[in-house]
Motif scaffolding. Sequence first.
Motif, PDB file in Angstrom:
ATOM      1  N   LEU A  52       0.853  -1.179   0.000  1.00  0.00           N
ATOM      2  CA  LEU A  52       0.000   0.000   0.000  1.00  0.00           C
ATOM      3  C   LEU A  52       0.891   1.231   0.000  1.00  0.00           C
ATOM      4  O   LEU A  52       1.776   1.356   0.848  1.00  0.00           O
ATOM      5  N   PHE A  53       0.700   2.127  -0.960  1.00  0.00           N
ATOM      6  CA  PHE A  53       1.512   3.336  -1.035  1.00  0.00           C
ATOM      7  C   PHE A  53       0.717   4.437  -1.730  1.00  0.00           C
ATOM      8  O   PHE A  53      -0.327   4.186  -2.343  1.00  0.00           O
ATOM      9  N   VAL A  54       1.190   5.672  -1.613  1.00  0.00           N
ATOM     10  CA  VAL A  54       0.522   6.839  -2.188  1.00  0.00           C
ATOM     11  C   VAL A  54       1.316   7.324  -3.396  1.00  0.00           C
ATOM     12  O   VAL A  54       2.547   7.413  -3.350  1.00  0.00           O
ATOM     13  N   TYR A  60       4.316   7.115 -12.618  1.00  0.00           N
ATOM     14  CA  TYR A  60       4.369   5.744 -13.121  1.00  0.00           C
ATOM     15  C   TYR A  60       4.451   4.771 -11.948  1.00  0.00           C
ATOM     16  O   TYR A  60       5.022   5.084 -10.896  1.00  0.00           O
ATOM     17  N   VAL A  61       3.889   3.589 -12.131  1.00  0.00           N
ATOM     18  CA  VAL A  61       4.061   2.490 -11.190  1.00  0.00           C
ATOM     19  C   VAL A  61       4.710   1.332 -11.947  1.00  0.00           C
ATOM     20  O   VAL A  61       4.229   0.945 -13.021  1.00  0.00           O
ATOM     21  N   VAL A  75      -0.574   5.794 -13.010  1.00  0.00           N
ATOM     22  CA  VAL A  75      -1.499   5.583 -11.900  1.00  0.00           C
ATOM     23  C   VAL A  75      -2.941   5.730 -12.357  1.00  0.00           C
ATOM     24  O   VAL A  75      -3.816   4.955 -11.952  1.00  0.00           O
ATOM     25  N   PHE A  76      -3.215   6.697 -13.243  1.00  0.00           N
ATOM     26  CA  PHE A  76      -4.598   6.890 -13.672  1.00  0.00           C
ATOM     27  C   PHE A  76      -5.105   5.740 -14.548  1.00  0.00           C
ATOM     28  O   PHE A  76      -6.308   5.620 -14.795  1.00  0.00           O
ATOM     29  N   GLU A  77      -4.193   4.871 -15.028  1.00  0.00           N
ATOM     30  CA  GLU A  77      -4.603   3.705 -15.808  1.00  0.00           C
ATOM     31  C   GLU A  77      -5.033   2.530 -14.928  1.00  0.00           C
ATOM     32  O   GLU A  77      -5.628   1.570 -15.424  1.00  0.00           O
ATOM     33  N   LEU A  78      -4.733   2.599 -13.641  1.00  0.00           N
ATOM     34  CA  LEU A  78      -5.108   1.519 -12.734  1.00  0.00           C
ATOM     35  C   LEU A  78      -6.596   1.600 -12.421  1.00  0.00           C
ATOM     36  O   LEU A  78      -7.177   2.689 -12.387  1.00  0.00           O
ATOM     37  N   PRO A  79      -7.257   0.466 -12.177  1.00  0.00           N
ATOM     38  CA  PRO A  79      -8.692   0.474 -11.899  1.00  0.00           C
ATOM     39  C   PRO A  79      -9.005   1.196 -10.594  1.00  0.00           C
ATOM     40  O   PRO A  79      -8.325   0.995  -9.591  1.00  0.00           O
ATOM     41  N   GLN A  80     -10.024   2.035 -10.629  1.00  0.00           N
ATOM     42  CA  GLN A  80     -10.455   2.749  -9.428  1.00  0.00           C
ATOM     43  C   GLN A  80     -11.649   2.027  -8.816  1.00  0.00           C
ATOM     44  O   GLN A  80     -12.585   1.640  -9.512  1.00  0.00           O
ATOM     45  N   ALA A  81     -11.601   1.820  -7.510  1.00  0.00           N
ATOM     46  CA  ALA A  81     -12.668   1.106  -6.812  1.00  0.00           C
ATOM     47  C   ALA A  81     -12.887   1.746  -5.458  1.00  0.00           C
ATOM     48  O   ALA A  81     -12.029   2.461  -4.935  1.00  0.00           O
ATOM     49  N   GLU A 100       3.400 -16.657 -13.302  1.00  0.00           N
ATOM     50  CA  GLU A 100       4.047 -15.373 -13.031  1.00  0.00           C
ATOM     51  C   GLU A 100       3.153 -14.526 -12.138  1.00  0.00           C
ATOM     52  O   GLU A 100       1.964 -14.367 -12.406  1.00  0.00           O
ATOM     53  N   THR A 101       3.720 -13.983 -11.062  1.00  0.00           N
ATOM     54  CA  THR A 101       2.961 -13.170 -10.123  1.00  0.00           C
ATOM     55  C   THR A 101       3.719 -11.881  -9.809  1.00  0.00           C
ATOM     56  O   THR A 101       4.947 -11.805  -9.979  1.00  0.00           O
ATOM     57  N   ILE A 102       3.008 -10.885  -9.323  1.00  0.00           N
ATOM     58  CA  ILE A 102       3.632  -9.626  -8.926  1.00  0.00           C
ATOM     59  C   ILE A 102       4.305  -9.822  -7.578  1.00  0.00           C
ATOM     60  O   ILE A 102       3.682 -10.272  -6.620  1.00  0.00           O
ATOM     61  N   CYS A 103       5.589  -9.473  -7.499  1.00  0.00           N
ATOM     62  CA  CYS A 103       6.313  -9.598  -6.241  1.00  0.00           C
ATOM     63  C   CYS A 103       6.578  -8.249  -5.594  1.00  0.00           C
ATOM     64  O   CYS A 103       6.808  -8.168  -4.381  1.00  0.00           O
ATOM     65  N   SER A 104       6.557  -7.170  -6.389  1.00  0.00           N
ATOM     66  CA  SER A 104       6.822  -5.850  -5.827  1.00  0.00           C
ATOM     67  C   SER A 104       6.345  -4.764  -6.787  1.00  0.00           C
ATOM     68  O   SER A 104       6.336  -4.958  -8.009  1.00  0.00           O
ATOM     69  N   CYS A 105       5.930  -3.635  -6.212  1.00  0.00           N
ATOM     70  CA  CYS A 105       5.513  -2.469  -7.003  1.00  0.00           C
ATOM     71  C   CYS A 105       6.301  -1.262  -6.525  1.00  0.00           C
ATOM     72  O   CYS A 105       6.530  -1.088  -5.325  1.00  0.00           O
ATOM     73  N   LEU A 106       6.710  -0.411  -7.461  1.00  0.00           N
ATOM     74  CA  LEU A 106       7.462   0.788  -7.118  1.00  0.00           C
ATOM     75  C   LEU A 106       6.775   2.006  -7.699  1.00  0.00           C
ATOM     76  O   LEU A 106       6.418   2.030  -8.879  1.00  0.00           O
ATOM     77  N   ASN A 107       6.602   3.024  -6.862  1.00  0.00           N
ATOM     78  CA  ASN A 107       6.126   4.314  -7.331  1.00  0.00           C
ATOM     79  C   ASN A 107       7.311   5.083  -7.889  1.00  0.00           C
ATOM     80  O   ASN A 107       8.325   5.248  -7.205  1.00  0.00           O
ATOM     81  N   VAL A 108       7.220   5.532  -9.129  1.00  0.00           N
ATOM     82  CA  VAL A 108       8.332   6.229  -9.773  1.00  0.00           C
ATOM     83  C   VAL A 108       7.953   7.689  -9.997  1.00  0.00           C
ATOM     84  O   VAL A 108       7.268   8.020 -10.960  1.00  0.00           O
TER      85      VAL A 108
END
Length: 229
Positions: A52-54, A60-61, A75-81, A100-108
């Motif tokens: 979880l991050f802001v 970009y993520v 970020v605006f391309e990610l689904p909003q819920a 294949e799975t997501i292991c990490s996300c980085l806010n750039v």
Amino acid sequence: MEDLIVEEDMVITVSRQGYVKRLSLDTYRAQRRGGRGLRGMGTKDEDFVEQLFVASTHDYVLFFTNKGQVFRKKVFELPQAGPTGRGKAAINLLPLREGETICSCLNVPKEAENKYIFLCTERGVAKKTPMLDCAKIRVSGLRVITLDEGDSVISVQLTEGNQELFFATRDGMGLRVNESTLRPMGRQARGVRGVRLREGDRVVSALALAACINFKCLLFAIICSRSFL
């Protein structure tokens, strides 16, 4: 499209099973100490929030997978819920392969051009690559590390180039090194040995730290948080 999107802070949530969503930061109103808080994500049985991050809607993520691939989304391309929504499964958002799975996300953020990406694998291989090497990522993704057979990426961090790195293993071993001991490598490089593991042991977490802290408390917290592994 980006010029039509209002620039605002969003809370990005990623679950263990790969559900991704964004939610406006304004949804979380300030509360007094001892408040119950607000539900941030609805999850299925045996699923839980892992990251979880802001980030700003114009940032970009980077999504890193256990197979050494990286994908990029605005970020605006990610689904909003809403607060109780799960979002969208990563397999419906990114062209992931079987297993294949997501292991990490980085806010750039926009000023991250001079930073580095630090990767660590389950078998203790460490690698540092310049952020500019990941500047142009295709829709199909980009390989950022060459993995040995049976190995997988477990941690990805954004670094300044001179931070302290800390490795924690399943058997409770910890290793602290300076980032300067890792030379920058290209995307296709395998990396170098970051920590020497005993037979049957594996790395469960690797962190990049900006300042000196109590490393005994840090190791204990990492092992407790990863005890389910």
